[in-house]
Design an enzyme around this catalytic site. Structure first.
Site, PDB file in Angstrom:
ATOM      1  N   GLU A   1       8.010 -17.272  -4.092  1.00 16.84           N
ATOM      2  CA  GLU A   1       8.201 -15.973  -4.753  1.00 16.84           C
ATOM      3  C   GLU A   1       9.684 -15.586  -4.721  1.00 16.84           C
ATOM      4  O   GLU A   1      10.258 -15.151  -5.716  1.00 16.84           O
ATOM      5  CB  GLU A   1       7.367 -14.894  -4.046  1.00 16.84           C
ATOM      6  CG  GLU A   1       7.629 -13.498  -4.607  1.00 16.84           C
ATOM      7  CD  GLU A   1       6.779 -12.404  -3.956  1.00 16.84           C
ATOM      8  OE1 GLU A   1       5.983 -12.720  -3.063  1.00 16.84           O
ATOM      9  OE2 GLU A   1       6.925 -11.244  -4.362  1.00 16.84           O
TER      10      GLU A   1
ATOM     11  N   GLU B   1       0.854  -1.200   0.000  1.00 15.04           N
ATOM     12  CA  GLU B   1       0.000   0.000   0.000  1.00 15.04           C
ATOM     13  C   GLU B   1       0.887   1.246   0.000  1.00 15.04           C
ATOM     14  O   GLU B   1       2.073   1.159   0.345  1.00 15.04           O
ATOM     15  CB  GLU B   1      -0.901  -0.008   1.244  1.00 15.04           C
ATOM     16  CG  GLU B   1      -1.813  -1.224   1.257  1.00 15.04           C
ATOM     17  CD  GLU B   1      -2.884  -1.183   2.341  1.00 15.04           C
ATOM     18  OE1 GLU B   1      -2.863  -0.251   3.174  1.00 15.04           O
ATOM     19  OE2 GLU B   1      -3.735  -2.086   2.319  1.00 15.04           O
TER      20      GLU B   1
ATOM     21  N   THR C   1       2.093  -5.423  -9.756  1.00 11.07           N
ATOM     22  CA  THR C   1       2.479  -5.952 -11.068  1.00 11.07           C
ATOM     23  C   THR C   1       1.259  -6.605 -11.723  1.00 11.07           C
ATOM     24  O   THR C   1       0.549  -7.379 -11.064  1.00 11.07           O
ATOM     25  CB  THR C   1       3.617  -6.984 -10.898  1.00 11.07           C
ATOM     26  OG1 THR C   1       4.697  -6.348 -10.215  1.00 11.07           O
ATOM     27  CG2 THR C   1       4.095  -7.518 -12.248  1.00 11.07           C
TER      28      THR C   1
ATOM     29  N   GLY D   1      10.293  -8.521  -0.822  1.00  3.82           N
ATOM     30  CA  GLY D   1      11.018  -8.472   0.461  1.00  3.82           C
ATOM     31  C   GLY D   1      12.404  -7.915   0.216  1.00  3.82           C
ATOM     32  O   GLY D   1      13.185  -8.485  -0.554  1.00  3.82           O
TER      33      GLY D   1
ATOM     34  N   GLY E   1      31.548   3.204 -22.789  1.00  5.76           N
ATOM     35  CA  GLY E   1      30.494   4.154 -23.145  1.00  5.76           C
ATOM     36  C   GLY E   1      29.280   3.489 -23.770  1.00  5.76           C
ATOM     37  O   GLY E   1      28.140   3.900 -23.529  1.00  5.76           O
TER      38      GLY E   1
ATOM     39  N   ARG F   1      36.241  -6.276 -28.472  1.00 10.83           N
ATOM     40  CA  ARG F   1      36.601  -4.859 -28.394  1.00 10.83           C
ATOM     41  C   ARG F   1      38.120  -4.709 -28.238  1.00 10.83           C
ATOM     42  O   ARG F   1      38.724  -5.283 -27.332  1.00 10.83           O
ATOM     43  CB  ARG F   1      35.900  -4.221 -27.190  1.00 10.83           C
ATOM     44  CG  ARG F   1      36.254  -2.773 -26.948  1.00 10.83           C
ATOM     45  CD  ARG F   1      35.647  -1.869 -28.009  1.00 10.83           C
ATOM     46  NE  ARG F   1      35.857  -0.456 -27.724  1.00 10.83           N
ATOM     47  CZ  ARG F   1      35.493   0.511 -28.539  1.00 10.83           C
ATOM     48  NH1 ARG F   1      34.888   0.220 -29.691  1.00 10.83           N
ATOM     49  NH2 ARG F   1      35.718   1.766 -28.225  1.00 10.83           N
TER      50      ARG F   1
HETATM   51  C1  LIG Z   1       8.344  -2.833  -9.875  1.00  9.44           C
HETATM   52  C2  LIG Z   1       7.697  -3.289  -8.608  1.00  9.44           C
HETATM   53  C3  LIG Z   1       6.778  -4.328  -8.630  1.00  9.44           C
HETATM   54  C4  LIG Z   1       6.125  -4.713  -7.457  1.00  9.44           C
HETATM   55  N1  LIG Z   1       5.139  -5.678  -7.520  1.00  9.44           N
HETATM   56  C5  LIG Z   1       4.369  -5.884  -6.409  1.00  9.44           C
HETATM   57  C6  LIG Z   1       3.192  -6.717  -6.489  1.00  9.44           C
HETATM   58  O1  LIG Z   1       2.885  -7.303  -7.533  1.00  9.44           O
HETATM   59  N2  LIG Z   1       2.426  -6.850  -5.387  1.00  9.44           N
HETATM   60  C7  LIG Z   1       2.729  -6.223  -4.200  1.00  9.44           C
HETATM   61  O2  LIG Z   1       1.986  -6.381  -3.237  1.00  9.44           O
HETATM   62  N3  LIG Z   1       3.848  -5.432  -4.100  1.00  9.44           N
HETATM   63  C8  LIG Z   1       4.645  -5.248  -5.174  1.00  9.44           C
HETATM   64  N4  LIG Z   1       5.757  -4.443  -5.083  1.00  9.44           N
HETATM   65  C9  LIG Z   1       6.076  -3.802  -3.802  1.00  9.44           C
HETATM   66  C10 LIG Z   1       7.332  -4.366  -3.135  1.00  9.44           C
HETATM   67  O3  LIG Z   1       7.075  -5.655  -2.629  1.00  9.44           O
HETATM   68  C11 LIG Z   1       7.713  -3.352  -2.043  1.00  9.44           C
HETATM   69  O4  LIG Z   1       8.216  -2.207  -2.711  1.00  9.44           O
HETATM   70  C12 LIG Z   1       8.728  -3.897  -1.080  1.00  9.44           C
HETATM   71  O5  LIG Z   1       8.173  -4.929  -0.295  1.00  9.44           O
HETATM   72  C13 LIG Z   1       9.242  -2.801  -0.124  1.00  9.44           C
HETATM   73  O6  LIG Z   1       8.205  -2.073   0.439  1.00  9.44           O
HETATM   74  P1  LIG Z   1       8.205  -0.467   0.361  1.00  9.44           P
HETATM   75  O7  LIG Z   1       8.470  -0.087  -1.042  1.00  9.44           O
HETATM   76  O8  LIG Z   1       6.949   0.025   0.985  1.00  9.44           O
HETATM   77  O9  LIG Z   1       9.441  -0.012   1.216  1.00  9.44           O
HETATM   78  P2  LIG Z   1       9.476   0.200   2.800  1.00  9.44           P
HETATM   79  O10 LIG Z   1       8.935  -0.986   3.487  1.00  9.44           O
HETATM   80  O11 LIG Z   1       8.884   1.527   3.121  1.00  9.44           O
HETATM   81  O12 LIG Z   1      11.043   0.253   3.034  1.00  9.44           O
HETATM   82  C14 LIG Z   1      11.831   1.405   2.711  1.00  9.44           C
HETATM   83  C15 LIG Z   1      13.272   1.102   3.129  1.00  9.44           C
HETATM   84  O13 LIG Z   1      13.316   0.843   4.546  1.00  9.44           O
HETATM   85  C16 LIG Z   1      13.872  -0.441   4.769  1.00  9.44           C
HETATM   86  N5  LIG Z   1      13.225  -1.083   5.913  1.00  9.44           N
HETATM   87  C17 LIG Z   1      11.902  -1.262   6.144  1.00  9.44           C
HETATM   88  N6  LIG Z   1      11.705  -1.960   7.273  1.00  9.44           N
HETATM   89  C18 LIG Z   1      12.934  -2.263   7.755  1.00  9.44           C
HETATM   90  C19 LIG Z   1      13.420  -2.977   8.902  1.00  9.44           C
HETATM   91  N7  LIG Z   1      12.579  -3.575   9.758  1.00  9.44           N
HETATM   92  N8  LIG Z   1      14.756  -3.069   9.093  1.00  9.44           N
HETATM   93  C20 LIG Z   1      15.626  -2.483   8.221  1.00  9.44           C
HETATM   94  N9  LIG Z   1      15.225  -1.797   7.130  1.00  9.44           N
HETATM   95  C21 LIG Z   1      13.901  -1.691   6.897  1.00  9.44           C
HETATM   96  C22 LIG Z   1      13.623  -1.229   3.499  1.00  9.44           C
HETATM   97  O14 LIG Z   1      14.525  -2.331   3.387  1.00  9.44           O
HETATM   98  C23 LIG Z   1      13.828  -0.154   2.451  1.00  9.44           C
HETATM   99  O15 LIG Z   1      15.206   0.009   2.217  1.00  9.44           O
HETATM  100  C24 LIG Z   1       6.455  -4.083  -6.229  1.00  9.44           C
HETATM  101  C25 LIG Z   1       7.409  -3.064  -6.200  1.00  9.44           C
HETATM  102  C26 LIG Z   1       8.009  -2.644  -7.360  1.00  9.44           C
HETATM  103  C27 LIG Z   1       8.974  -1.494  -7.301  1.00  9.44           C
END
Ligand SMILES: Cc1cc2nc3c(=O)[nH]c(=O)nc-3n(C[C@H](O)[C@H](O)[C@H](O)COP(=O)(O)OP(=O)(O)OC[C@H]3O[C@@H](n4cnc5c(N)ncnc54)[C@H](O)[C@@H]3O)c2cc1C
Length: 379
Positions: free
Chosen positions: A243, A128, A159, A365, A341, A269
């Site tokens: 996954e 979310e 996705t 994850g 390049g 190259r």
């Molecule tokens: C191209 C793409 C496709 C995706 N497809 C899907 C999909 O099909 N379905 C779906 O549900 N999601 C999907 N995702 C979401 C993806 O699973 C999440 O982006 C991912 O789980 C991280 O969550 P977040 O982006 O909210 O980052 P956050 O959880 O906000 O994390 C931000 C940063 O803080 C760090 N962090 C967070 N908690 C901790 C902790 N406890 N200890 C240390 N560091 C921490 C994280 O490692 C990260 O570096 C997709 C994302 C992308 C970019």
């Protein structure tokens, strides 16, 4: 490599998939990346070829062979467009498994059968706008309403979200509880109140559509519940290992793709009168890359073996995902360096490979969360 794992039938399957990828995917990926989506018909085509049902029970049209699906992920990742592989992967490896494990016979008949044929496309909606890693903090909420439920909230980064026919949604059904208050719902995307609010433009994975979804007073019937009310988190966890394994398999193949391209380029190259491969700085870079790829492949195959034997090898899978996804970024970055390049241009496949690789340590994850999982197994 991997001979202890795969059987001759998998070698034959690998050959078939490789031929398909070379004939029907590789010639088109530049156009699909440009269009920011591969044609939806690709699902149908792969369904016709029987590629989408490898891990699914035969009674629903599948092959009941998880190793064959592993081969499919490895081969798709060689196409040079991780977004294309990701769209197919989201359907077969993260959305449909939830139905395989937790669906009623009616849900399986309706969604698995059509999904395996490629006649319907699925997505998994967990993340979310305000929370990703911390799944327990999701806010999309369902209230019981007679014999159904009313859902309000939103999802992001989904996705296949722009084009899916159905989505498995993680939804809070008890706001007072964290993990123990989540339920999965299987929702048709043409349900009133379901809206695809925007497509998200990304650094990489461009050929896969990634969408933000909103649900406004979306009423779903009681039989839209997938599995058991308030058991959704445990259900989601059931498939996390798979996954993450598919991401590891893809990362190893992606790194191999970049290595192969860099090796060929280094031998062609010429600089200072000789192929750049003859400079030890370059050949040692390639030696490091090859070593890291083999280490990642073996770690992944070991975790895959444990998984195939019926376990939930959380530590080994997290190690494989952590190592291979970080490794793929390092290897593609070094490959880009070898291309000089030209590597920085869109005229060679390395720039895209690096952009695509960068998602690995984030999706499914993050690397930080993988380290948490590994550390907890030693606590
Ligand atoms: C191209 C793409 C496709 C995706 N497809 C899907 C999909 O099909 N379905 C779906 O549900 N999601 C999907 N995702 C979401 C993806 O699973 C999440 O982006 C991912 O789980 C991280 O969550 P977040 O982006 O909210 O980052 P956050 O959880 O906000 O994390 C931000 C940063 O803080 C760090 N962090 C967070 N908690 C901790 C902790 N406890 N200890 C240390 N560091 C921490 C994280 O490692 C990260 O570096 C997709 C994302 C992308 C970019």
């Amino acid at each position: 490599m991997g001979n202890y794992l795969f059987e001759p039938v998998h070698d034959d399957f690998r050959k078939t998939v490789r031929e398909f990828v070379e004939a029907e995917i590789i010639p088109n990926v530049d156009a699909w990346e440009e269009a920011e989506e591969f044609p939806i018909e690709l699902f149908k085509r792969m369904g016709e070829l029987g590629f989408l049902g490898m891990q699914y029970p035969e009674e629903y049209g599948g092959d009941d062979d998880i190793l064959a699906e592993a081969v499919l992920h490895e081969e798709l990742a060689r196409c040079g467009s991780a977004g294309t592989a990701a769209g197919i992967g989201a359907h077969i490896a993260i959305a449909m498994p939830q139905i395989k494990y937790f669906g009623t016979p009616e849900q399986k008949e309706r969604y698995l059968v059509s999904g395996i044929k490629g006649e319907s496309v699925g997505a998994l909606g967990i993340t979310e706008p305000n929370t990703g890693s911390d799944v327990a903090a999701i806010q999309t909420y369902a209230v019981a309403d007679g014999d159904g439920w009313i859902i309000n909230g939103s999802k992001t980064f989904i996705t296949n979200g722009a084009r899916a026919d159905w989505v498995v949604l993680a939804v809070k059904t008890d706001k007072e509880k964290g993990h123990a208050g989540i339920t999965q719902f299987l929702v048709d995307t043409n349900t009133a109140g379901f809206e695809m609010t925007r497509r998200i433009h990304k650094l990489g994975w461009r050929a896969s559509d990634t969408a933000e979804l909103a649900f406004t007073d979306m009423r779903v019937p009681g039989d839209a519940v997938l599995g058991t009310v308030n058991q959704g988190f445990l259900q989601i966890m059931r498939n996390f290992a798979w996954e993450r394994l598919t991401m590891s398999l893809g990362a190893v193949s992606g790194a191999q793709f970049a290595f192969d391209a860099a090796l060929a380029y280094a031998k062609e190259r010429v600089a200072f009168g000789k192929p750049i491969f003859r400079f030890q700085a370059i050949s040692h870079m390639l030696a490091d890359m090859a070593t890291e790829i083999e280490a990642g492949r073996n770690l992944t195959y070991y975790a895959l073996k444990l998984y195939k034997e019926g376990g939930q090898p959380f530590r080994e899978v997290a190690m494989a995902k952590l190592f291979t996804c970080d490794m793929c970024v390092r290897v593609t970055d070094r490959a880009l360096q070898i291309f000089g390049g030209y590597g920085y241009t869109e005229e060679y496949p390395i720039a895209r490979a690096l952009r695509d690789a960068r998602l690995g340590p984030i999706g499914g994850g993050t690397s930080e969360i993988m380290k948490d999982i590994i550390a907890k197994t030693y606590a």
